[in-house]
Motif scaffolding. Structure first.
Motif, PDB file in Angstrom:
ATOM      1  N   THR A 110       0.817  -1.213   0.000  1.00 25.01           N
ATOM      2  CA  THR A 110       0.000   0.000   0.000  1.00 25.01           C
ATOM      3  C   THR A 110       0.851   1.264   0.000  1.00 25.01           C
ATOM      4  O   THR A 110       0.314   2.370   0.007  1.00 25.01           O
ATOM      5  CB  THR A 110      -0.914   0.024   1.240  1.00 25.01           C
ATOM      6  OG1 THR A 110      -0.101  -0.069   2.421  1.00 25.01           O
ATOM      7  CG2 THR A 110      -1.881  -1.146   1.207  1.00 25.01           C
ATOM      8  N   LYS A 114       2.984   0.158  -4.334  1.00 27.15           N
ATOM      9  CA  LYS A 114       1.575   0.082  -4.746  1.00 27.15           C
ATOM     10  C   LYS A 114       1.403   0.213  -6.256  1.00 27.15           C
ATOM     11  O   LYS A 114       0.435  -0.307  -6.822  1.00 27.15           O
ATOM     12  CB  LYS A 114       0.746   1.131  -4.028  1.00 27.15           C
ATOM     13  CG  LYS A 114       1.095   2.571  -4.338  1.00 27.15           C
ATOM     14  CD  LYS A 114       0.187   3.495  -3.530  1.00 27.15           C
ATOM     15  CE  LYS A 114       0.508   4.962  -3.801  1.00 27.15           C
ATOM     16  NZ  LYS A 114      -0.347   5.860  -2.994  1.00 27.15           N
ATOM     17  N   LEU A 122      -5.544  -2.766  -4.196  1.00 27.11           N
ATOM     18  CA  LEU A 122      -5.159  -1.767  -3.202  1.00 27.11           C
ATOM     19  C   LEU A 122      -6.190  -1.597  -2.091  1.00 27.11           C
ATOM     20  O   LEU A 122      -5.823  -1.638  -0.906  1.00 27.11           O
ATOM     21  CB  LEU A 122      -4.879  -0.425  -3.889  1.00 27.11           C
ATOM     22  CG  LEU A 122      -4.330   0.684  -2.994  1.00 27.11           C
ATOM     23  CD1 LEU A 122      -3.017   0.247  -2.351  1.00 27.11           C
ATOM     24  CD2 LEU A 122      -4.110   1.963  -3.811  1.00 27.11           C
ATOM     25  N   SER A 125      -6.020  -4.534   0.275  1.00 26.68           N
ATOM     26  CA  SER A 125      -4.772  -4.506   1.038  1.00 26.68           C
ATOM     27  C   SER A 125      -4.832  -3.462   2.146  1.00 26.68           C
ATOM     28  O   SER A 125      -4.355  -3.692   3.264  1.00 26.68           O
ATOM     29  CB  SER A 125      -3.588  -4.210   0.108  1.00 26.68           C
ATOM     30  OG  SER A 125      -3.447  -5.218  -0.860  1.00 26.68           O
ATOM     31  N   GLN A 126      -5.429  -2.331   1.862  1.00 28.70           N
ATOM     32  CA  GLN A 126      -5.574  -1.281   2.873  1.00 28.70           C
ATOM     33  C   GLN A 126      -6.475  -1.739   4.010  1.00 28.70           C
ATOM     34  O   GLN A 126      -6.196  -1.476   5.188  1.00 28.70           O
ATOM     35  CB  GLN A 126      -6.121  -0.004   2.218  1.00 28.70           C
ATOM     36  CG  GLN A 126      -5.118   0.673   1.295  1.00 28.70           C
ATOM     37  CD  GLN A 126      -5.720   1.817   0.502  1.00 28.70           C
ATOM     38  OE1 GLN A 126      -6.925   1.818   0.219  1.00 28.70           O
ATOM     39  NE2 GLN A 126      -4.907   2.801   0.130  1.00 28.70           N
TER      40      GLN A 126
END
Length: 242
Positions: A110, A114, A122, A125-126
């Protein structure tokens, strides 16, 4: 394990192989036993140690010593981590080291990297990073001092293996990272101010040295095996009787 000083290389090799096979068979008997998060993690460490030990024996026996330091250092690190997990962790805290490793990976996904990953990954993943951060925060509130916060030297010292850090870990690391000293030792010979370059080849002394080192590392894990088997028996005793 019997002291290796008076044993021949061949006898020491056979004894090590037999010990590793027996330890593997004993561990296999517990693979399908009831497990807690802690015993499952310890089982994984012990399994990794034994499989790496088999790989080390194979390389040593074939005199392919160039890759042996990496395998031996992996065994040593696993033995230290396993010791600290058994001594200091419970089911709710044993995975903190794994959470921190996952956080480092997610932070890269991230952050700096990224642009390398697909944009659709993304947001997930965040979100995962937030979940992992929350788990880490919850554990660290309850256990402010956890082995996962220690560097390599501090882990050895905490496990009362400071001597092994200086004797084994640093030397193995020098070989693994191909320091100038290890490269010179392996590949060059100075004779009367002239340098002769050589392909790395093994010696009987190295063969024996690696066998003794592996013996020492496996001996280091024996208390871990004992504590693990006791913990599994305790879990089995808690099962309802049929």
């Amino acid at each position: 394990m019997e002291q290796p000083q008076k044993l021949s290389n061949q006898t020491l090799f056979k004894m090590l192989k037999n010990d590793i096979d027996e330890m593997t068979e004993d561990l296999e008997q517990t693979r399908k036993s009831p497990h807690s998060p802690k015993t499952a993690l310890v089982w994984s460490h012990l399994a990794s140690i034994l499989q790496n030990a088999k790989a080390a024996l194979l390389c040593i026996n074939c005199k392919q010593f160039i890759c042996v330091p990496l395998i031996l250092r992996t065994i040593l690190e696993s033995a230290i981590n396993c010791t600290l997990i058994i001594r200091d962790c419970d089911d709710s805290t044993c995975m903190l080291d794994a959470y921190k490793e996952k956080r480092r990976y997610l932070q890269k996904m991230t952050g700096p990297l990224k642009s390398v990953f697909a944009k659709e990954l993304l947001p997930e993943s965040q979100d995962n990073l937030k979940i992992v951060n929350k788990k880490i925060e919850e554990i660290e509130k309850r256990v402010p001092k956890h082995y996962s916060s220690l560097n390599k030297y501090e882990r050895f010292k905490s496990a009362e293996k400071e001597f092994e850090y200086y004797l084994f870990y640093t030397l193995l690391s020098s070989d693994i990272h191909t320091s100038s000293l290890s490269l010179e030792d392996r590949h060059s010979i100075s004779l009367d101010d002239a340098v002769s370059l050589e392909w790395y080849s093994s010696t009987d002394e190295e063969y024996r040295g690696y066998l003794k080192m592996l013996t020492s590392f496996l001996d280091m894990t024996l208390p871990c095996f004992t504590d693990f088997f006791d913990a599994v028996k305790e879990l089995e005793s808690q099962l309802p009787h049929k």
